[in-house]
Structures are given as structure tokens and as C-alpha cells.
Design an enzyme around this catalytic site. Sequence first.
Site, mmCIF file in Angstrom:
data_model
loop_
_atom_site.group_PDB
_atom_site.id
_atom_site.type_symbol
_atom_site.label_atom_id
_atom_site.label_comp_id
_atom_site.label_asym_id
_atom_site.label_seq_id
_atom_site.Cartn_x
_atom_site.Cartn_y
_atom_site.Cartn_z
ATOM 1 N N GLY A 109 19.901 -32.008 -48.184
ATOM 2 C CA GLY A 109 20.923 -31.406 -47.358
ATOM 3 C C GLY A 109 22.214 -32.205 -47.424
ATOM 4 O O GLY A 109 22.190 -33.397 -47.711
ATOM 5 N N SER A 110 23.341 -31.560 -47.162
ATOM 6 C CA SER A 110 24.606 -32.281 -47.073
ATOM 7 C C SER A 110 24.704 -32.931 -45.700
ATOM 8 O O SER A 110 23.882 -32.691 -44.827
ATOM 9 C CB SER A 110 25.775 -31.328 -47.297
ATOM 10 N N GLY A 111 25.731 -33.773 -45.521
ATOM 11 C CA GLY A 111 25.912 -34.451 -44.252
ATOM 12 C C GLY A 111 25.483 -35.909 -44.296
ATOM 13 O O GLY A 111 25.561 -36.603 -43.284
ATOM 14 N N HIS A 112 25.013 -36.364 -45.476
ATOM 15 C CA HIS A 112 24.558 -37.750 -45.640
ATOM 16 C C HIS A 112 25.474 -38.544 -46.559
ATOM 17 O O HIS A 112 25.096 -39.603 -47.051
ATOM 18 C CB HIS A 112 23.147 -37.786 -46.225
ATOM 19 N N LYS A 150 13.262 -36.793 -51.175
ATOM 20 C CA LYS A 150 13.002 -37.396 -49.875
ATOM 21 C C LYS A 150 11.928 -36.582 -49.152
ATOM 22 O O LYS A 150 11.899 -35.354 -49.259
ATOM 23 C CB LYS A 150 14.284 -37.439 -49.037
ATOM 24 N N HIS A 168 18.932 -36.526 -39.615
ATOM 25 C CA HIS A 168 19.371 -35.138 -39.433
ATOM 26 C C HIS A 168 19.723 -34.822 -37.997
ATOM 27 O O HIS A 168 19.665 -33.679 -37.573
ATOM 28 C CB HIS A 168 18.286 -34.174 -39.900
#
Lengths: 357, 208
Positions: free
Chosen positions: A54-57, A105, A219
Site C-alpha cells: 500500500g502507499s502511505g509508507h 510484507k 497502517h
Amino acid sequence: MKKLINNPDNVIKEQLEGMQAAHPDLIKVNFEPYYITRAGGPSKGKVALISGGGSGHEPMHGGFVGHGMLHAACPGEIFTSPTPDQMHLAAKAAHGGAGVLNIVKNYTGDVMNFEMAAELAMADGIKVQNIVVDDDVAVKDSLYTAGRRGVGATVLIEKLCGAAAEQGMDLEKLSDLCRTLNQNARSMGMALTSCITPSNGSASFEIGDDEMEIGIGIHGEPGIERKKIATVDEIAEEMTVSILEDGAYTRTTKEWDFSKNEWVEKEVTDEPFKKGDNVIAFVNSMGGTPVSELYGVYRKMKEVTDKHGIKIVRNLIGPYITALEMQGCSITLMKVSDAHVKLWDAPVYTPGLKWGM
Amino acid sequence: MITKQQVLDWLRKSSDVLEENRQYLTKLDTAIGDADHGNNMYRGFNKVKSQLDDHADKDIGAILKAVAMTLISTVGGASGPLYGTFFLQAGTKMAGKAELDGDSLAVMFRAGVDGVKMRGKAQPGDKTMIDVLEPVAQAIENDIKEGKSVSDTLHHAVEVAEKGVADTIPLIAKKGRASYLGERSKDHQDPGATSSMMIIKALSESVG
């Protein structure tokens, strides 16, 4: 919600456009579907190292595409696994003829999507292995949960395996290295605040001004325990001790068996840290915590590792695997051999990590 | 009998109900997951809806397979491969069919649910969509075997699905992201079970 964004629906696209504009010498962004490859194209005769999530990391994973690290990254929606078609096309674009290693992951969605992607790529005749990273000691058992989450160790593994792939290590040996490094690594995370995904516009969990969340993932999900806030010394000590005193951990891995041509499950056990171990120490910001506070964490963490007879031979400090604007940090310790340290020191040239060249 | 038109209505209705409940599903997922279920399901089924007109010439199996590929490539998360696998397995069993009788419905549902169980490795009681899908698959098989009409079978399936959703509330999650909360996952309704119930309800409403 206060964020530097335009329309929440366009966040991923616009941020990738920005990355492309900033690093045309390093990366090439494909937009439909999203994947990021090295600007120079595939590395002939070398295993293509791919990751995604997912994006946001950010900077993980797109910021780690480049010489000495990843060959491709697949960004999903924020906090949502990318899809098999993205991963499949990324594998085709990055494949240099020596197979593909997907670093996955351990999240239910990521694992299932990467499995489907590996099946698609293998149907095209590309040799693919998936190695799952699960280093989060906040999760104690794998029987009643989806198992330990993949967190900080992912960054270190992408660096070390990227260096080995650059040196021409074959797919089987690279898979073994990746698995070993994962077994050698343990992490613990904590949060002072929650985070806000642009599409939701509100905090993913409520937390009081005097509270903290211990054992979080990446998350914005709640952690294992809610506590009254403490000093950095108390927090860093608790996190470090929980990593160093974590016992043996057993989980069932699922990897492709090239002789049987099917997924094979195996029980794999990690051994705890012991006196005399050399480690790489990684103190990471969840996005909202300043680097100065990370040094506060490092100070106490080193005191605790010294006391346990664990020697820090290399370190990494900064925001590398984040959860949007969340305030908080994670600590990762990875036991390393001299050969691993050489891989750590090898040149790397990516948007997010650069040294040695 | 379920006609091809009713299958297309089912998919359209599913899309509509998931759009209406986008915030609600995300709210359920915020409590015990990662706050994206409503958005992901909306994105996937909205894409399915936009492609329905392309399916006019296809048989039911081919339609369900096309839905599967759309969901796999647009939903993401865990729901993408799980719902994608449901429609892929269901579609594979329904290849070539222009309409579905009761037996076909039972076979279709069983194939889809077994596919989800294989991909996600969840069992009933783990607080997942399987807590709705498995009892519904069993109820459909039993009702058809007892000679109930397709319409009655589906009405009953909705009751079973709603009970399945309610039954997830006291459970401790053992699969998926909610499993990390352990005891704290109690007293929350599972978002995946909820979206599964909505899709089953949409099927029943489309058949009448």
C-alpha cells in the site's frame, strides 16, 4: 483534516508524477497500472528484486528503486495492497532473464495478491519466488492471528538483498539470503498519534493527549496495548527489551517449489538474540516524529543493547517506512554476519537511500 | 431459474448497495481493520458496473469470470483476491450457461466459497466473510436438495447471511488484519462478512 493535497482521489497519481519529475535519472513510473522501475531498464542476467504494498509508507517502496536496491516497486492505494496485474506487469518490465524475487510484507492482502502475481508471471515462463517478511514482535503467535507483520526489517532486507542481486547472486541463493535476514530481524513500533488517510478524512483511531499505543503496525491500525504516555527513555527501553527478550518464533512459510511446481508450506523458527550478536539497528519515524526525537530513542536503545552484550555495527535513523503523518517510531534490530555488513556498505543509489557512489 | 438478465441485475444492484454503504463499511473496517473496505469494494464494483454493457453477448460463466478479473485488478487489499477468487471459481463452474437452475446455483455458490477458503485459509468462526459465505453455501445446498424454489432458497439465504453477520460480532478475529487486535476485535461486526451479506441480498432481490 489538514493535508497538502488536491482532490483525495488523485493523491497517488499526483504524488507519483512528482516522484517522476524529481528523479527522472533514477526511476520510471508507469501509470496504468502503477509500477515503478529503474530508469535504465532491466539488469541483464541479474535477478530482479521487486517489492510493493500500500502507499502511505514513503519512501518505501518506490523510493528504494535504483542501483543496489529494488528493480521495481508496485504502489497500491493508501494502505491497500497493490493488485496482481500491477505486480505481473512490473515483473515483466523488470525481468533481466535471471528470475524475480518478490519481497512481500506479511499482510493478508499483500500475500494473496503476490501469490496470484507469481502464478501469472510463472505462466509467462518467468521464474518467481516470494519471500514474506514478518518481523513485528508485538504479534506473539501465528496460530490465532495472520502472523507477525512485515515492518522495519523490510527496508534493511531490500538494501541487503539489493546489493546481493547487484553482485549477481542467483535466485535460489538470494531467496535463502532474504529468508535468513528476515529470521535474523525483529521490530517493535509505537504511536503517539493516529494518522488520516486522504479518502477517509478522519483519524483511523482516537487517542487521548496523555496516551500512547504500543505494538502498532504501519497502517494506522490500533496496536496491542493502550498506555499512559511515558518518557522517551521508558518507551525506548520497553521496545528494545521486548525485541531482545523475544523468544523463538515459529511460523508456516509458503514458497514456490521449482522441482514440484507448486506452493509448499514449511515451518520455520527464528532464534532469539544472544550475547555477542552483531546487529544493524534501525530507528524509524512513523512520519510525524522528528529525527531529533529518533536520536533520543537511539540513545536509550544503545544503552540497552550494550547492557545485553549486543553490538551495533551499523545503523539507520530516519523516516524510511512511515504511516502517513503518524507520530511514533519503530526499532528494528537485525543480526548480521561480516558478509551482510559488506552488503550493507555496498553502493546504493535510489531516491530514498544513497551512499557509496 | 435465474436468467442472464437477473445475473446482470445482481451485479448492478451489488454495485449500488456497496456505493450506498461505502462509508458504513469503511467505518466497520476502521474499528478493527485499516479503514479501506468500503472504498475498495466501491472502487471494484463501480468498475464492474461500468463494464456490464460489454457483457451482453457472454454466457453467465464468462460474465462471472470477467467480474473476477475486474475485481482482482481494481479492489486490492485482501478483498480483491478473495472476491476475485469467488467469482473466478463460480464462473469456471458456470461456463457456457445462459441461465441457472437451483442445482447450478448450489454448485456455483459452493465453488466460489471453496475458492475463498482455499485462498484465504479461513474457517467458520475466524470472524471473516467465511462466517457468512459458508453457512449460506450450506443453506443453499440443503434447500435445493429439499426441493425449495430458487426464490425461496435465496430469501432463506439472506436470513442466514444476516445471522452470519450478527454472529461475527462477539467473535475474536483469527485471520486478516483484525486478528492483531486479539480480544479487542470482540464486539465489532466484521466488514467482509457484511459486504458478503449485501451481495447475497442483492442476488435475492434481483431474482425476486
